[in-house]
Design a protein around this motif. Structure first.
Motif, mmCIF file in Angstrom:
data_model
loop_
_atom_site.group_PDB
_atom_site.id
_atom_site.type_symbol
_atom_site.label_atom_id
_atom_site.label_comp_id
_atom_site.label_asym_id
_atom_site.label_seq_id
_atom_site.Cartn_x
_atom_site.Cartn_y
_atom_site.Cartn_z
ATOM 1 N N GLN A 107 0.835 -1.200 0.000
ATOM 2 C CA GLN A 107 0.000 0.000 0.000
ATOM 3 C C GLN A 107 0.871 1.252 0.000
ATOM 4 O O GLN A 107 0.586 2.220 -0.708
ATOM 5 N N SER A 108 1.931 1.234 0.769
ATOM 6 C CA SER A 108 2.852 2.365 0.799
ATOM 7 C C SER A 108 3.531 2.549 -0.558
ATOM 8 O O SER A 108 3.667 3.678 -1.055
ATOM 9 N N ALA A 109 3.940 1.444 -1.162
ATOM 10 C CA ALA A 109 4.567 1.516 -2.487
ATOM 11 C C ALA A 109 3.581 2.024 -3.533
ATOM 12 O O ALA A 109 3.946 2.817 -4.413
ATOM 13 N N GLU A 110 2.336 1.606 -3.443
ATOM 14 C CA GLU A 110 1.299 2.078 -4.370
ATOM 15 C C GLU A 110 1.112 3.590 -4.241
ATOM 16 O O GLU A 110 1.014 4.300 -5.238
ATOM 17 N N LEU A 111 1.090 4.075 -3.017
ATOM 18 C CA LEU A 111 0.954 5.511 -2.785
ATOM 19 C C LEU A 111 2.160 6.273 -3.339
ATOM 20 O O LEU A 111 2.008 7.339 -3.946
ATOM 21 N N GLN A 112 3.352 5.721 -3.156
ATOM 22 C CA GLN A 112 4.557 6.350 -3.712
ATOM 23 C C GLN A 112 4.497 6.385 -5.236
ATOM 24 O O GLN A 112 4.904 7.372 -5.860
ATOM 25 N N ALA A 113 3.988 5.317 -5.844
ATOM 26 C CA ALA A 113 3.858 5.268 -7.306
ATOM 27 C C ALA A 113 2.870 6.327 -7.781
ATOM 28 O O ALA A 113 3.102 6.988 -8.801
ATOM 29 N N GLU A 114 1.787 6.513 -7.063
ATOM 30 C CA GLU A 114 0.814 7.545 -7.425
ATOM 31 C C GLU A 114 1.417 8.935 -7.255
ATOM 32 O O GLU A 114 1.193 9.825 -8.082
ATOM 33 N N ARG A 115 2.177 9.118 -6.206
ATOM 34 C CA ARG A 115 2.817 10.421 -5.990
ATOM 35 C C ARG A 115 3.798 10.737 -7.125
ATOM 36 O O ARG A 115 3.833 11.851 -7.638
ATOM 37 N N GLU A 116 4.572 9.736 -7.513
ATOM 38 C CA GLU A 116 5.509 9.932 -8.627
ATOM 39 C C GLU A 116 4.763 10.263 -9.908
ATOM 40 O O GLU A 116 5.180 11.140 -10.673
ATOM 41 N N ASN A 117 3.666 9.596 -10.139
ATOM 42 C CA ASN A 117 2.863 9.863 -11.330
ATOM 43 C C ASN A 117 2.333 11.298 -11.313
ATOM 44 O O ASN A 117 2.417 12.014 -12.313
ATOM 45 N N LEU A 118 1.813 11.720 -10.183
ATOM 46 C CA LEU A 118 1.321 13.095 -10.068
ATOM 47 C C LEU A 118 2.445 14.109 -10.278
ATOM 48 O O LEU A 118 2.240 15.145 -10.911
ATOM 49 N N GLN A 119 3.629 13.812 -9.768
ATOM 50 C CA GLN A 119 4.752 14.727 -9.962
ATOM 51 C C GLN A 119 5.109 14.842 -11.439
ATOM 52 O O GLN A 119 5.458 15.927 -11.918
ATOM 53 N N ARG A 120 4.987 13.736 -12.166
ATOM 54 C CA ARG A 120 5.290 13.780 -13.592
ATOM 55 C C ARG A 120 4.215 14.547 -14.362
ATOM 56 O O ARG A 120 4.533 15.262 -15.305
ATOM 57 N N TRP A 121 2.952 14.413 -13.949
ATOM 58 C CA TRP A 121 1.891 15.235 -14.558
ATOM 59 C C TRP A 121 2.192 16.715 -14.315
ATOM 60 O O TRP A 121 2.061 17.544 -15.202
ATOM 61 N N GLN A 122 2.583 17.037 -13.080
ATOM 62 C CA GLN A 122 2.874 18.433 -12.729
ATOM 63 C C GLN A 122 4.046 18.960 -13.538
ATOM 64 O O GLN A 122 3.974 20.083 -14.062
ATOM 65 N N GLN A 123 5.107 18.197 -13.641
ATOM 66 C CA GLN A 123 6.273 18.642 -14.419
ATOM 67 C C GLN A 123 5.878 18.920 -15.865
ATOM 68 O O GLN A 123 6.335 19.891 -16.468
ATOM 69 N N TRP A 124 5.036 18.072 -16.413
ATOM 70 C CA TRP A 124 4.574 18.266 -17.785
ATOM 71 C C TRP A 124 3.827 19.600 -17.907
ATOM 72 O O TRP A 124 4.084 20.377 -18.817
ATOM 73 N N ALA A 125 2.925 19.859 -16.978
ATOM 74 C CA ALA A 125 2.139 21.095 -17.029
ATOM 75 C C ALA A 125 3.027 22.327 -16.850
ATOM 76 O O ALA A 125 2.876 23.317 -17.576
ATOM 77 N N LEU A 126 3.941 22.268 -15.922
ATOM 78 C CA LEU A 126 4.792 23.422 -15.657
ATOM 79 C C LEU A 126 5.812 23.654 -16.762
ATOM 80 O O LEU A 126 6.365 24.747 -16.879
ATOM 81 N N GLY A 127 6.035 22.647 -17.585
ATOM 82 C CA GLY A 127 6.937 22.790 -18.719
ATOM 83 C C GLY A 127 6.250 23.366 -19.945
ATOM 84 O O GLY A 127 6.846 23.459 -21.004
#
Length: 190
Positions: A107-127
């Motif tokens: 469950q912790s790893a799943e949450l970390q994977a979701e956080r990483e995914n959200l960070q990549r969405w954010q980086q895309w938008a800010l770029g």
């Protein structure tokens, strides 16, 4: 689109922080789970669109298709794999402490994977830049947010999707409206 005020506000409120705050609102967790489990919605993408909406922005369809495919691969290969394993272990975890601990780790790893995914969405938008036009100003009124989310997340209208049972369409629509009702009204740019 280069609206420095809107992009600056995106930078000031990281997507992860926004996602945690929205997810904690009444009915949002259940709406997200319904959309994920019954309609196949990528909750990270859903939260990404809500984050943009909060700042009066939307993702342009062309550039969105590319990042969507990339992020969907991550969701399927990493996050969904962890989620499936975690869910599969749930019955056994009820009477086995070692499996319960393993499930918590997943469950912790799943949450970390979701956080990483959200960070990549954010980086895309800010770029985003004028040259690639990833983001556009949004003209969605608060009354149309659920329909806009539906149109953005689904390639075909829910009514025309023959694979979806009428009851599933109703639950999907109800989940979209529940989520939309929790979004704050979009601020006007200054």
């Amino acid at each position: 689109m280069r609206d420095s005020n809107r992009l600056q506000r995106l930078q000031q409120r990281p997507l992860w922080d926004f996602a945690l705050a929205l997810y904690a609102r009444p009915g949002v967790e259940q709406a997200c789970l319904t959309l994920q489990d019954e309609a196949g919605v990528d909750v990270c993408e859903l939260l990404f669109h809500c984050w943009l909406y909060q700042q009066g922005l939307a993702a342009s369809p062309g550039p969105l298709a590319t990042i969507r495919a990339e992020r969907m691969a991550w969701q399927q290969q990493v996050t969904a794999t962890l989620r499936t394993l975690r869910r599969r272990l749930k019955p056994e975890a009820a009477h086995n402490e070692a499996v319960k601990a393993l499930r918590a780790t997943l469950q912790s790893a799943e949450l970390q994977a979701e956080r990483e995914n959200l960070q990549r969405w954010q980086q895309w938008a800010l770029g985003s830049s004028d040259a690639d036009a990833r983001l556009t100003k949004s003209d969605i009124s608060q009354h149309n947010v659920a329909q806009w989310l539906q149109d953005t997340l689904f390639s075909t209208p829910l009514d025309n999707d023959l694979c979806r049972a009428p009851r599933g369409r109703e639950r999907t629509r109800a989940a979209l409206f529940a989520l939309a009702s929790q979004l704050d009204r979009c601020e006007s740019p200054r």
